[in-house]
Design a protein around this motif. Structure first.
Motif, PDB file in Angstrom:
ATOM      1  N   VAL A  40      -8.483  31.690  -5.747  1.00 32.06           N
ATOM      2  CA  VAL A  40      -8.033  32.331  -6.975  1.00 32.06           C
ATOM      3  C   VAL A  40      -9.230  33.070  -7.562  1.00 32.06           C
ATOM      4  O   VAL A  40     -10.331  32.523  -7.647  1.00 32.06           O
ATOM      5  CB  VAL A  40      -7.469  31.308  -7.992  1.00 32.06           C
ATOM      6  N   MET A  41      -8.991  34.311  -7.943  1.00 32.86           N
ATOM      7  CA  MET A  41     -10.018  35.115  -8.597  1.00 32.86           C
ATOM      8  C   MET A  41      -9.738  35.077 -10.096  1.00 32.86           C
ATOM      9  O   MET A  41      -8.602  35.327 -10.519  1.00 32.86           O
ATOM     10  CB  MET A  41      -9.968  36.558  -8.106  1.00 32.86           C
ATOM     11  N   ILE A  42     -10.754  34.766 -10.879  1.00 35.95           N
ATOM     12  CA  ILE A  42     -10.581  34.637 -12.325  1.00 35.95           C
ATOM     13  C   ILE A  42     -11.499  35.625 -13.025  1.00 35.95           C
ATOM     14  O   ILE A  42     -12.677  35.754 -12.679  1.00 35.95           O
ATOM     15  CB  ILE A  42     -10.876  33.198 -12.781  1.00 35.95           C
ATOM     16  N   ASN A  43     -10.925  36.324 -14.001  1.00 34.42           N
ATOM     17  CA  ASN A  43     -11.675  37.257 -14.835  1.00 34.42           C
ATOM     18  C   ASN A  43     -11.522  36.846 -16.293  1.00 34.42           C
ATOM     19  O   ASN A  43     -10.427  36.471 -16.720  1.00 34.42           O
ATOM     20  CB  ASN A  43     -11.155  38.684 -14.648  1.00 34.42           C
ATOM     21  N   VAL A  44     -12.632  36.916 -17.017  1.00 33.73           N
ATOM     22  CA  VAL A  44     -12.632  36.516 -18.420  1.00 33.73           C
ATOM     23  C   VAL A  44     -13.367  37.567 -19.239  1.00 33.73           C
ATOM     24  O   VAL A  44     -14.434  38.041 -18.840  1.00 33.73           O
ATOM     25  CB  VAL A  44     -13.335  35.144 -18.613  1.00 33.73           C
ATOM     26  N   ASP A  45     -12.785  37.926 -20.372  1.00 33.16           N
ATOM     27  CA  ASP A  45     -13.457  38.733 -21.390  1.00 33.16           C
ATOM     28  C   ASP A  45     -13.467  37.910 -22.663  1.00 33.16           C
ATOM     29  O   ASP A  45     -12.402  37.446 -23.104  1.00 33.16           O
ATOM     30  CB  ASP A  45     -12.700  40.039 -21.669  1.00 33.16           C
ATOM     31  N   LEU A  46     -14.650  37.728 -23.239  1.00 30.02           N
ATOM     32  CA  LEU A  46     -14.773  37.063 -24.538  1.00 30.02           C
ATOM     33  C   LEU A  46     -15.196  38.097 -25.557  1.00 30.02           C
ATOM     34  O   LEU A  46     -16.102  38.897 -25.304  1.00 30.02           O
ATOM     35  CB  LEU A  46     -15.832  35.951 -24.485  1.00 30.02           C
ATOM     36  N   TYR A  66     -23.338  32.729 -20.637  1.00 31.25           N
ATOM     37  CA  TYR A  66     -22.374  32.999 -19.566  1.00 31.25           C
ATOM     38  C   TYR A  66     -21.961  31.712 -18.859  1.00 31.25           C
ATOM     39  O   TYR A  66     -20.849  31.597 -18.364  1.00 31.25           O
ATOM     40  CB  TYR A  66     -22.954  33.962 -18.516  1.00 31.25           C
ATOM     41  N   ASP A  67     -22.875  30.751 -18.794  1.00 32.86           N
ATOM     42  CA  ASP A  67     -22.557  29.473 -18.145  1.00 32.86           C
ATOM     43  C   ASP A  67     -21.360  28.791 -18.790  1.00 32.86           C
ATOM     44  O   ASP A  67     -20.641  28.047 -18.129  1.00 32.86           O
ATOM     45  CB  ASP A  67     -23.755  28.528 -18.178  1.00 32.86           C
ATOM     46  N   PHE A  68     -21.131  29.048 -20.062  1.00 37.32           N
ATOM     47  CA  PHE A  68     -19.972  28.474 -20.762  1.00 37.32           C
ATOM     48  C   PHE A  68     -18.673  28.879 -20.066  1.00 37.32           C
ATOM     49  O   PHE A  68     -17.773  28.059 -19.870  1.00 37.32           O
ATOM     50  CB  PHE A  68     -19.969  28.925 -22.225  1.00 37.32           C
ATOM     51  N   MET A  69     -18.575  30.136 -19.666  1.00 36.58           N
ATOM     52  CA  MET A  69     -17.357  30.608 -19.005  1.00 36.58           C
ATOM     53  C   MET A  69     -17.168  29.905 -17.658  1.00 36.58           C
ATOM     54  O   MET A  69     -16.088  29.395 -17.352  1.00 36.58           O
ATOM     55  CB  MET A  69     -17.388  32.125 -18.824  1.00 36.58           C
ATOM     56  N   ARG A  70     -18.216  29.873 -16.864  1.00 34.83           N
ATOM     57  CA  ARG A  70     -18.126  29.265 -15.533  1.00 34.83           C
ATOM     58  C   ARG A  70     -17.873  27.763 -15.620  1.00 34.83           C
ATOM     59  O   ARG A  70     -17.043  27.231 -14.891  1.00 34.83           O
ATOM     60  CB  ARG A  70     -19.390  29.553 -14.729  1.00 34.83           C
ATOM     61  N   SER A  71     -18.576  27.072 -16.493  1.00 32.70           N
ATOM     62  CA  SER A  71     -18.397  25.617 -16.581  1.00 32.70           C
ATOM     63  C   SER A  71     -17.027  25.258 -17.147  1.00 32.70           C
ATOM     64  O   SER A  71     -16.431  24.254 -16.738  1.00 32.70           O
ATOM     65  CB  SER A  71     -19.513  24.978 -17.405  1.00 32.70           C
ATOM     66  N   THR A  72     -16.501  26.067 -18.040  1.00 36.93           N
ATOM     67  CA  THR A  72     -15.159  25.836 -18.580  1.00 36.93           C
ATOM     68  C   THR A  72     -14.115  25.959 -17.474  1.00 36.93           C
ATOM     69  O   THR A  72     -13.220  25.121 -17.359  1.00 36.93           O
ATOM     70  CB  THR A  72     -14.860  26.844 -19.707  1.00 36.93           C
ATOM     71  N   ILE A  73     -14.239  26.992 -16.676  1.00 35.04           N
ATOM     72  CA  ILE A  73     -13.298  27.188 -15.571  1.00 35.04           C
ATOM     73  C   ILE A  73     -13.434  26.060 -14.547  1.00 35.04           C
ATOM     74  O   ILE A  73     -12.437  25.493 -14.099  1.00 35.04           O
ATOM     75  CB  ILE A  73     -13.520  28.564 -14.915  1.00 35.04           C
ATOM     76  N   ASP A  90      -3.451  30.197 -19.369  1.00 35.21           N
ATOM     77  CA  ASP A  90      -3.317  29.716 -20.749  1.00 35.21           C
ATOM     78  C   ASP A  90      -4.328  28.624 -21.065  1.00 35.21           C
ATOM     79  O   ASP A  90      -4.929  28.612 -22.148  1.00 35.21           O
ATOM     80  CB  ASP A  90      -1.901  29.197 -21.005  1.00 35.21           C
ATOM     81  N   ASP A  91      -4.526  27.702 -20.130  1.00 38.22           N
ATOM     82  CA  ASP A  91      -5.481  26.617 -20.352  1.00 38.22           C
ATOM     83  C   ASP A  91      -6.899  27.144 -20.515  1.00 38.22           C
ATOM     84  O   ASP A  91      -7.620  26.746 -21.435  1.00 38.22           O
ATOM     85  CB  ASP A  91      -5.438  25.612 -19.192  1.00 38.22           C
ATOM     86  N   VAL A  92      -7.305  28.037 -19.630  1.00 40.90           N
ATOM     87  CA  VAL A  92      -8.657  28.596 -19.714  1.00 40.90           C
ATOM     88  C   VAL A  92      -8.819  29.372 -21.018  1.00 40.90           C
ATOM     89  O   VAL A  92      -9.820  29.232 -21.725  1.00 40.90           O
ATOM     90  CB  VAL A  92      -8.976  29.478 -18.486  1.00 40.90           C
ATOM     91  N   ALA A  93      -7.831  30.175 -21.374  1.00 38.65           N
ATOM     92  CA  ALA A  93      -7.909  30.958 -22.610  1.00 38.65           C
ATOM     93  C   ALA A  93      -8.020  30.054 -23.834  1.00 38.65           C
ATOM     94  O   ALA A  93      -8.829  30.308 -24.735  1.00 38.65           O
ATOM     95  CB  ALA A  93      -6.691  31.867 -22.733  1.00 38.65           C
ATOM     96  N   THR A  94      -7.230  28.999 -23.873  1.00 42.43           N
ATOM     97  CA  THR A  94      -7.245  28.084 -25.015  1.00 42.43           C
ATOM     98  C   THR A  94      -8.608  27.425 -25.182  1.00 42.43           C
ATOM     99  O   THR A  94      -9.140  27.336 -26.298  1.00 42.43           O
ATOM    100  CB  THR A  94      -6.147  27.007 -24.851  1.00 42.43           C
ATOM    101  N   ILE A  95      -9.192  26.986 -24.077  1.00 39.37           N
ATOM    102  CA  ILE A  95     -10.502  26.333 -24.150  1.00 39.37           C
ATOM    103  C   ILE A  95     -11.580  27.334 -24.561  1.00 39.37           C
ATOM    104  O   ILE A  95     -12.454  27.030 -25.374  1.00 39.37           O
ATOM    105  CB  ILE A  95     -10.851  25.662 -22.807  1.00 39.37           C
ATOM    106  N   MET A  96     -11.525  28.538 -24.011  1.00 39.90           N
ATOM    107  CA  MET A  96     -12.505  29.573 -24.382  1.00 39.90           C
ATOM    108  C   MET A  96     -12.404  29.919 -25.867  1.00 39.90           C
ATOM    109  O   MET A  96     -13.406  30.056 -26.555  1.00 39.90           O
ATOM    110  CB  MET A  96     -12.287  30.843 -23.553  1.00 39.90           C
ATOM    111  N   LEU A  97     -11.175  30.044 -26.339  1.00 38.53           N
ATOM    112  CA  LEU A  97     -10.954  30.431 -27.731  1.00 38.53           C
ATOM    113  C   LEU A  97     -11.386  29.334 -28.706  1.00 38.53           C
ATOM    114  O   LEU A  97     -11.663  29.613 -29.869  1.00 38.53           O
ATOM    115  CB  LEU A  97      -9.474  30.775 -27.943  1.00 38.53           C
ATOM    116  N   ALA A  98     -11.481  28.108 -28.234  1.00 39.45           N
ATOM    117  CA  ALA A  98     -11.927  27.004 -29.093  1.00 39.45           C
ATOM    118  C   ALA A  98     -13.426  27.090 -29.403  1.00 39.45           C
ATOM    119  O   ALA A  98     -13.899  26.454 -30.353  1.00 39.45           O
ATOM    120  CB  ALA A  98     -11.604  25.667 -28.429  1.00 39.45           C
TER     121      ALA A  98
END
Length: 132
Positions: A40-46, A66-73, A90-98
């Motif tokens: 699975v390829m994951i892309n994130v914009d914060l 940046y490690d926050f994004m990788r460790s969260t995933i 949805d799960d990744v987005a919710t955790i990032m948004l927290a």
């Protein structure tokens, strides 16, 4: 359609991104998908307000690492089988948004090995933190 980058609530934000982060995960609703991991390829914009992400002393603790994004995933992926990409997104987005500095997030996932005649299939979600 209004581009996310031109959304009025994001005008004062910096965008951090993670591109094509490849993970192997147990994902899918079909029986054959439950027998092993898939790529699975994951892309994130914060989207982070400049007031909360403009370093004054050039120190890492002044910004979102940046490690926050990788460790969260990685933490979410390690929780076990996921049936739907929508759930993972949805799960990744919710955790990032927290994260207290993050105002908005865009997450996409793509399974590149599902069909031989396309680059991949996926889903994307965008969320803005409720101002309370």
């Amino acid at each position: 359609m209004l581009s996310i980058l031109h959304h009025p609530q994001l005008a004062d934000c910096r965008r951090l991104f993670l591109r094509n982060y490849e993970v192997s995960i147990n994902i899918g609703v079909h029986e054959f998908e439950k027998k092993g991991e898939q790529r699975v390829m994951i892309n994130v914009d914060l989207y982070i307000p400049l007031a909360l992400s403009t370093p004054k002393a050039d120190h890492l603790d002044e910004v979102v690492d940046y490690d926050f994004m990788r460790s969260t995933i990685a933490a979410r992926v390690s929780q076990g089988h996921v049936h739907l990409q929508e759930t993972l997104c949805d799960d990744v987005a919710t955790i990032m948004l927290a994260h207290p500095r993050v105002r908005a997030v865009r997450v996409s996932t793509m399974k590149p090995d599902v069909y031989p005649d396309c680059e991949g299939v996926g889903v994307e979600v965008f969320q803005i933190k409720n101002e309370a």
